[in-house]
Every structure is written in C-alpha cells, then in structure tokens.
Enzyme design. Structure first.
Site, PDB file in Angstrom:
ATOM      1  N   HIS A  67       0.833  -1.334  -0.176  1.00  0.00           N
ATOM      2  CA  HIS A  67      -0.232  -0.275   0.012  1.00  0.00           C
ATOM      3  C   HIS A  67       0.691   1.232   0.110  1.00  0.00           C
ATOM      4  O   HIS A  67       0.051   2.714  -0.956  1.00  0.00           O
ATOM      5  CB  HIS A  67      -0.831   0.135   1.288  1.00  0.00           C
ATOM      6  CG  HIS A  67      -0.187  -0.115   2.653  1.00  0.00           C
ATOM      7  ND1 HIS A  67       0.034  -1.062   3.293  1.00  0.00           N
ATOM      8  CD2 HIS A  67      -0.749   1.441   3.466  1.00  0.00           C
ATOM      9  CE1 HIS A  67       0.871  -0.332   4.282  1.00  0.00           C
ATOM     10  NE2 HIS A  67       0.152   0.767   4.618  1.00  0.00           N
ATOM     11  N   LYS A  72       9.319  -2.265   4.263  1.00  0.00           N
ATOM     12  CA  LYS A  72      10.726  -2.066   5.389  1.00  0.00           C
ATOM     13  C   LYS A  72      10.028  -3.009   6.373  1.00  0.00           C
ATOM     14  O   LYS A  72       9.228  -3.348   6.350  1.00  0.00           O
ATOM     15  CB  LYS A  72       9.915  -0.953   6.315  1.00  0.00           C
ATOM     16  CG  LYS A  72      11.140   0.089   6.893  1.00  0.00           C
ATOM     17  CD  LYS A  72      12.544   0.300   5.994  1.00  0.00           C
ATOM     18  CE  LYS A  72      13.438   1.157   6.915  1.00  0.00           C
ATOM     19  NZ  LYS A  72      14.606  -0.496   6.871  1.00  0.00           N
ATOM     20  N   ASP A 101       3.092   6.027  11.437  1.00  0.00           N
ATOM     21  CA  ASP A 101       2.970   7.167   9.934  1.00  0.00           C
ATOM     22  C   ASP A 101       4.470   7.707   9.500  1.00  0.00           C
ATOM     23  O   ASP A 101       4.856   8.827   8.611  1.00  0.00           O
ATOM     24  CB  ASP A 101       2.763   8.364  10.558  1.00  0.00           C
ATOM     25  CG  ASP A 101       1.542   8.692  10.327  1.00  0.00           C
ATOM     26  OD1 ASP A 101       0.500   8.366  10.468  1.00  0.00           O
ATOM     27  OD2 ASP A 101       0.822   9.894  12.002  1.00  0.00           O
ATOM     28  N   LYS A 108       9.762  -8.844   5.641  1.00  0.00           N
ATOM     29  CA  LYS A 108      10.703  -8.858   6.591  1.00  0.00           C
ATOM     30  C   LYS A 108      11.373 -10.268   6.061  1.00  0.00           C
ATOM     31  O   LYS A 108      10.806 -11.188   5.085  1.00  0.00           O
ATOM     32  CB  LYS A 108       9.955  -9.964   8.052  1.00  0.00           C
ATOM     33  CG  LYS A 108      10.730  -9.581   9.344  1.00  0.00           C
ATOM     34  CD  LYS A 108      11.023  -9.398   9.628  1.00  0.00           C
ATOM     35  CE  LYS A 108      11.718  -9.061  10.983  1.00  0.00           C
ATOM     36  NZ  LYS A 108      11.595  -7.504  12.184  1.00  0.00           N
ATOM     37  N   SER A 363      15.416   4.201  11.150  1.00  0.00           N
ATOM     38  CA  SER A 363      15.185   3.191   9.570  1.00  0.00           C
ATOM     39  C   SER A 363      14.793   4.547   9.368  1.00  0.00           C
ATOM     40  O   SER A 363      15.423   4.614   7.688  1.00  0.00           O
ATOM     41  CB  SER A 363      14.837   2.203  10.216  1.00  0.00           C
ATOM     42  OG  SER A 363      15.807   1.266  10.055  1.00  0.00           O
TER      43      SER A 363
HETATM   44  P1  NAD Z   1      19.201  -9.517  19.564  1.00  0.00           P
HETATM   45  O1  NAD Z   1      19.653 -11.029  18.571  1.00  0.00           O
HETATM   46  O2  NAD Z   1      20.329  -8.676  20.280  1.00  0.00           O
HETATM   47  O3  NAD Z   1      18.955  -9.929  20.975  1.00  0.00           O
HETATM   48  C1  NAD Z   1      18.168 -10.829  21.727  1.00  0.00           C
HETATM   49  C2  NAD Z   1      18.542 -11.558  22.777  1.00  0.00           C
HETATM   50  O4  NAD Z   1      17.272 -12.372  23.638  1.00  0.00           O
HETATM   51  C3  NAD Z   1      19.768 -12.666  22.591  1.00  0.00           C
HETATM   52  O5  NAD Z   1      20.624 -12.166  23.838  1.00  0.00           O
HETATM   53  C4  NAD Z   1      19.511 -13.969  22.623  1.00  0.00           C
HETATM   54  O6  NAD Z   1      20.606 -14.674  23.595  1.00  0.00           O
HETATM   55  C5  NAD Z   1      18.263 -13.540  23.722  1.00  0.00           C
HETATM   56  N1  NAD Z   1      17.331 -15.070  23.768  1.00  0.00           N
HETATM   57  C6  NAD Z   1      17.002 -15.535  22.397  1.00  0.00           C
HETATM   58  N2  NAD Z   1      16.110 -16.312  23.588  1.00  0.00           N
HETATM   59  C7  NAD Z   1      16.358 -15.986  24.505  1.00  0.00           C
HETATM   60  C8  NAD Z   1      15.646 -17.115  25.942  1.00  0.00           C
HETATM   61  N3  NAD Z   1      15.051 -17.442  25.505  1.00  0.00           N
HETATM   62  N4  NAD Z   1      15.778 -16.490  27.153  1.00  0.00           N
HETATM   63  C9  NAD Z   1      16.740 -14.926  27.675  1.00  0.00           C
HETATM   64  N5  NAD Z   1      17.147 -14.985  26.546  1.00  0.00           N
HETATM   65  C10 NAD Z   1      16.632 -15.461  24.977  1.00  0.00           C
HETATM   66  O7  NAD Z   1      18.075  -9.266  18.663  1.00  0.00           O
HETATM   67  P2  NAD Z   1      17.269  -8.154  18.817  1.00  0.00           P
HETATM   68  O8  NAD Z   1      17.634  -7.189  17.706  1.00  0.00           O
HETATM   69  O9  NAD Z   1      17.124  -7.361  20.478  1.00  0.00           O
HETATM   70  O10 NAD Z   1      15.746  -8.929  18.736  1.00  0.00           O
HETATM   71  C11 NAD Z   1      15.020  -9.245  19.678  1.00  0.00           C
HETATM   72  C12 NAD Z   1      13.201  -9.080  19.456  1.00  0.00           C
HETATM   73  O11 NAD Z   1      13.470  -7.476  19.188  1.00  0.00           O
HETATM   74  C13 NAD Z   1      13.227  -9.688  18.357  1.00  0.00           C
HETATM   75  O12 NAD Z   1      11.811 -10.063  18.548  1.00  0.00           O
HETATM   76  C14 NAD Z   1      12.758  -8.816  17.433  1.00  0.00           C
HETATM   77  O13 NAD Z   1      11.862  -8.898  16.173  1.00  0.00           O
HETATM   78  C15 NAD Z   1      12.355  -7.253  17.883  1.00  0.00           C
HETATM   79  N6  NAD Z   1      13.519  -5.695  17.047  1.00  0.00           N
HETATM   80  C16 NAD Z   1      14.212  -5.700  17.011  1.00  0.00           C
HETATM   81  C17 NAD Z   1      14.269  -4.109  16.305  1.00  0.00           C
HETATM   82  C18 NAD Z   1      16.183  -4.264  16.459  1.00  0.00           C
HETATM   83  O14 NAD Z   1      16.012  -2.561  15.938  1.00  0.00           O
HETATM   84  N7  NAD Z   1      16.597  -4.702  16.334  1.00  0.00           N
HETATM   85  C19 NAD Z   1      13.141  -3.887  16.114  1.00  0.00           C
HETATM   86  C20 NAD Z   1      12.084  -3.723  16.373  1.00  0.00           C
HETATM   87  C21 NAD Z   1      11.593  -5.264  17.364  1.00  0.00           C
END
Ligand code: NAD
Length: 472
Positions: A67, A72, A101, A108, A363
């Site tokens: 849309h 992204k 917005d 993904k 971003s």
């Molecule tokens: P990351 O890999 O930097 O960190 C995730 C951490 O969680 C790791 O240190 C891992 O060891 C730990 N982990 C995994 N399974 C676990 C468990 N069962 N118990 C305890 N710790 C556990 O990833 P991130 O970028 O921090 O992303 C984390 C979440 O946030 C994801 O769902 C991702 O989609 C979401 N997210 C990330 C961003 C971003 O900018 N990086 C933006 C929006 C959403």
C-alpha cells in the site's frame, strides 16, 4: 499442547486483526487485501565454508503490503526461522509503520542459520549472496524493499548488504537500499539505541497516563518501578539502560544461561559489559543467579519486558506472571489466547506494533537522509544557533542581567544528528501513544491497547487503499 502449537504465528496476527476489524467501518474487500501477505520468496543457495565444504542456506523475504513503497523490515539470522514466522513478522511491520506514520509497507526476511556456527568470513559470503539473490528478483532497492537489522544481525551485515547492492545497481540512491548501517557507511546516529529508547519512551508515556494507570490500578510514574527483562541483546539492553536512566529499577534479566537478579537494582551497563566479555553472566557479582531461565516470567516485578523472540508467553505460563504491565519489546512475544487472558485478568499489555516501532522510525530517518544525500541539520544548524544567540543577547540587553554561560549554552546548543534523531523519535512515540489512548477512550476502555493499535493501523492503511482509487 500449548496454544502456540495449535495456532501458527501468522494466524495469531490474523486473529488480532479480526478482533480489531469488528470495531472498524470498512469494506470487507479492503480488509481482505490488507490482511493478506502480498509476496514471498523462498531461497536455497550454496556458500563455501572455510574448510572447503559447501553449505546450502535457506532464506526468505516476505513483502506483506504494497500500500506504500518501499517495503521495510529487518532480516533475522536464526536457526529456528521459518516461512510462517517471516510472514507474521512482515505483517506486524505493515501495522507498525502505519501506527507511527512511517510511509512504508511491511516486509521481513530471515536466514535460517545460527550465526554463532559460522565464521565472520562465512557470514559475509552468506549475506552478500543473499543480497545478490534479492537483487536479481527485484526484492531489494531504495524504492522497492529496504531491509534492516533484527534478531542475530546488526550494522556489520547491513554494511555488507549496502556494499553488494552498490556494486550491482549503479543507483544514485543505492545507499538507501538498507538501514541500520554503520554511521560511516551512510547510517544515522542513534539507530542502534533507537528501538530500546522507543520502548523506554512508550513505557514512560503509559506509566505517566493517570487515566490508564488508574484503570489498571497501578500507581502512576516510572520512578522506582521494578523491571524484569527477557533477553539482553540490542533491544533488551538499550530498553534496560534508558529505563534505568528514567528512574525505573531493573531487578532481573534473563539470557540463555539463566536469570540474574538483585532486588536493589542491577547496574545494566556493567552487567552487559560483563556478559559480552565472559559470554555469560553466571559469575556476575553482587547478584543472585539461577540457571532456570524461564523463572523470569514469574519474577516478582511491576513490569515484565520480553525482548528476545516471539511466542514466549502462552496459555502454559500466563498464570505465573506477577507483573502488572507487560511491555512487548520483542515482536509477537504473547500468543493471542494468552493476550486475551491477560486483559481479563487486568494485566496491561503495551503491544509490539507500537512499543518497538522506534527502530523503524529511525530507519525511516536514515532512509530520508540517504535519499536527500545530506546530513540532518547541515543547512539550518548554524543559522538557528546564530538566531538563538541573537535572542539571548537581546534578552541580556533588555533585562540588563548577566546570563550564565550554562544558560546561554542551553539555548544556543546546536542540535547534532543524535539529538535531532532522538527528538524525532520522542515526538513519534508520544504522538502515536496519544492516538492509541484516544481510541481506547472512544471505546470506553473496553478494548485493550493492542486492539486499539490494530484499529489505528487498519484505519490508516484502508484510507491509503481507498485514496489510490482501486477500492470504493
Ligand atoms: P538480539 O539478537 O540483539 O538479542 C536477542 C537476545 O535474546 C539475545 O541476546 C539472545 O541470547 C536472547 N535470547 C534468545 N532466546 C532467549 C530466551 N529463551 N531467554 C532469554 N534470552 C533469550 O535481537 P534484538 O535485535 O534485540 O531483537 C529482539 C527482539 O526485538 C526480536 O523479537 C526482534 O524482532 C525485535 N525487534 C528488534 C528491533 C531492532 O531494531 N533490533 C526492532 C524491533 C523489534
């Protein structure tokens, strides 16, 4: 069998969507179009390992919604990645972008590997080959689809993607093909901290809303609130750091090795540095350690922040939760059924599609900077600084008062890129929160914040479809 085994992740997002749709006056055809995943590719490509053997790497890229262009969403590097998860996360991106917005459709990607099993050189070969495959299928480009970091990936991978795209495309805007790049490679100051800072600001907005806090029978304010966090990666760490700075107390953190806790509060930075150095916080001093990592869910705290992966809170463990607020820093950490149960129990959930939108917001700033080929504030910063200096001099002249250098500095401070980014992020999180709160108010608080967030997103996307003239 848990609810997550019954219901796939994408199906759970559809259920949230259907729940919100009940409150929206919109043609079923538009709703059907918004809900569908628009396109997905499934790749299997070979890469040469350091020992000369060949590994076949599986990867996906889902584009949930066209849309708005470009699409992204992050690229995840995880051994448990699968097609359903990628589609679900892409859908969440569409709704997230609409709420804050950010004029993008949702996407993904995932690479089904455990990055820890590969050398840096192997990871580089995988990432460059992936970019090549995406480029060949027109699944990447500054106006097509713009990846970003996610679980298991970071600025290094984004730099490889950008460099490979550049060598293939010959596009003036090539650097805008991916965000979350190192600042030296066209990235933007503050992107690394952005998601965590957004989580902290969103929580602060929730906790300082007397109306909402009264509704959930929680005392107002963030100060002194006890926080437990699952996952000390990028999002978990920066959420914990900014929340500590705002006066909250991080009392427990879990990682793969277990839970570390201190009722008086943990020093988040020192804990993070310790874990990076020793690859575990088991031996961290001045704290209690247990290897039972899932005890984080039953930890005695005010706010629980899942910041690891999806499907962590299900019907199986929802009843052990003691927290009064769950802040979804991760994407999809609570199943649909568990979410409904939490609402009935009066536990507040601040949903992922609002709360972790700080990453995509910054971003977006990075992408705008890349397309405009100019650093934020370059043209106006000094001009503004001179104007403010003139105003301060005028005030001093009129009042005949001497103004302290600290005060002068406060008024005439040039906004550097980081300050500008954080201010744009704060504005976004506050404005969007206020929109969600208004929707809750309009429904007499009979709906939860997640339903309000989906209503907000669906209404904005449907407006976009209506305006493009396809739907009546
Ligand atoms: P990351 O890999 O930097 O960190 C995730 C951490 O969680 C790791 O240190 C891992 O060891 C730990 N982990 C995994 N399974 C676990 C468990 N069962 N118990 C305890 N710790 C556990 O990833 P991130 O970028 O921090 O992303 C984390 C979440 O946030 C994801 O769902 C991702 O989609 C979401 N997210 C990330 C961003 C971003 O900018 N990086 C933006 C929006 C959403």
């Amino acid at each position: 069998m848990s609810d997550n085994e019954d219901l796939k992740f994408f199906k759970q997002i559809e259920l949230y969507f259907d729940e919100a749709s009940k409150y929206i006056d919109c043609s079923p055809d538009i709703l059907k179009q918004i809900k569908q995943n628009n396109a997905i590719i499934h790749l299997n490509f070979p890469i040469k390992r350091d020992d000369g053997s060949v590994a076949v790497v599986e990867a996906w890229r889902a584009q949930h919604s066209y849309h708005r262009s470009p699409c992204k969403g992050g690229i995840r590097y995880a051994s448990i990645a699968n097609e359903d998860e990628v589609k679900a996360l892409a859908a969440l991106m569409s709704y997230k972008c609409a709420i804050v917005d950010v004029p993008f459709g949702g996407a993904k990607g995932a690479v089904k590997i455990n990055p820890k099993d590969y050398s840096e050189a192997e990871l580089e070969r995988i990432t460059r080959r992936l970019t090549f495959e995406l480029y060949n299928r027109k699944f990447i480009g500054p106006g097509i689809d713009v990846p970003a970091p996610d679980y298991g990936s970071g600025p290094r991978e984004m730099a490889w993607i950008s460099d490979t795209f550049k060598s293939l495309s010959n596009d003036l805007d090539d650097v805008g093909c991916v965000t979350g790049k190192p600042v030296t490679q066209g990235g933007i100051e503050g992107r690394i901290e952005a998601t965590g800072l957004g989580v902290a600001i969103g929580l602060r907005e929730f906790c300082t809303s007397d109306e909402l806090m009264n509704k959930f029978k929680i005392s107002s304010g963030l100060k002194g609130k006890r926080i437990a966090i699952q996952g000390l990666g990028n999002v978990g760490f920066y959420s914990a750091l900014f929340l500590s700075e705002m006066g909250a107390k991080v009392v427990a953190v879990s990682e793969f090795e277990g839970v570390i806790s201190n009722a008086k509060g943990l020093d988040v930075k020192s804990l993070y540095d310790f874990r990076n150095k020793h690859k575990s916080f088991e031996k961290y001093t001045d704290a209690i350690f247990t290897s039972a990592r899932d005890e984080i869910f039953s930890f005695d705290c005010d706010i629980l922040i899942p910041a690891a992966l999806e499907s962590q809170i299900t019907l199986e463990n929802v009843d052990v939760i003691k927290a009064k607020i769950i802040a979804e820093a991760a994407n999809g950490p609570i199943s649909f059924q568990a979410s409904q149960k939490l609402f009935k129990k009066g536990i507040a959930v601040i949903p992922d599609i609002y709360l972790n939108a700080g990453g995509v917001t910054v971003s977006y700033f990075e992408w705008v900077k890349n397309l405009s080929h100019i650093k934020l504030g370059r043209i106006e910063n000094r001009y503004n600084q001179k104007n403010y200096t003139n105003i301060v001099s005028l005030v001093a002249e009129i009042t005949k008062e001497e103004i302290s250098p600290e005060l002068i500095d406060r008024f005439t401070n040039k906004g550097d890129e980081r300050n500008l980014v954080f201010s744009g992020l704060e504005e976004t999180m506050i404005t969007s929160f206020s929109q969600l709160k208004t929707i809750c108010q309009e429904h007499d608080y009979k709906i939860d914040l997640r339903t309000a967030a989906f209503i907000c997103a669906i209404e904005k996307i449907s407006r976009c479809y209506k305006e493009n003239g396809i739907f009546p």
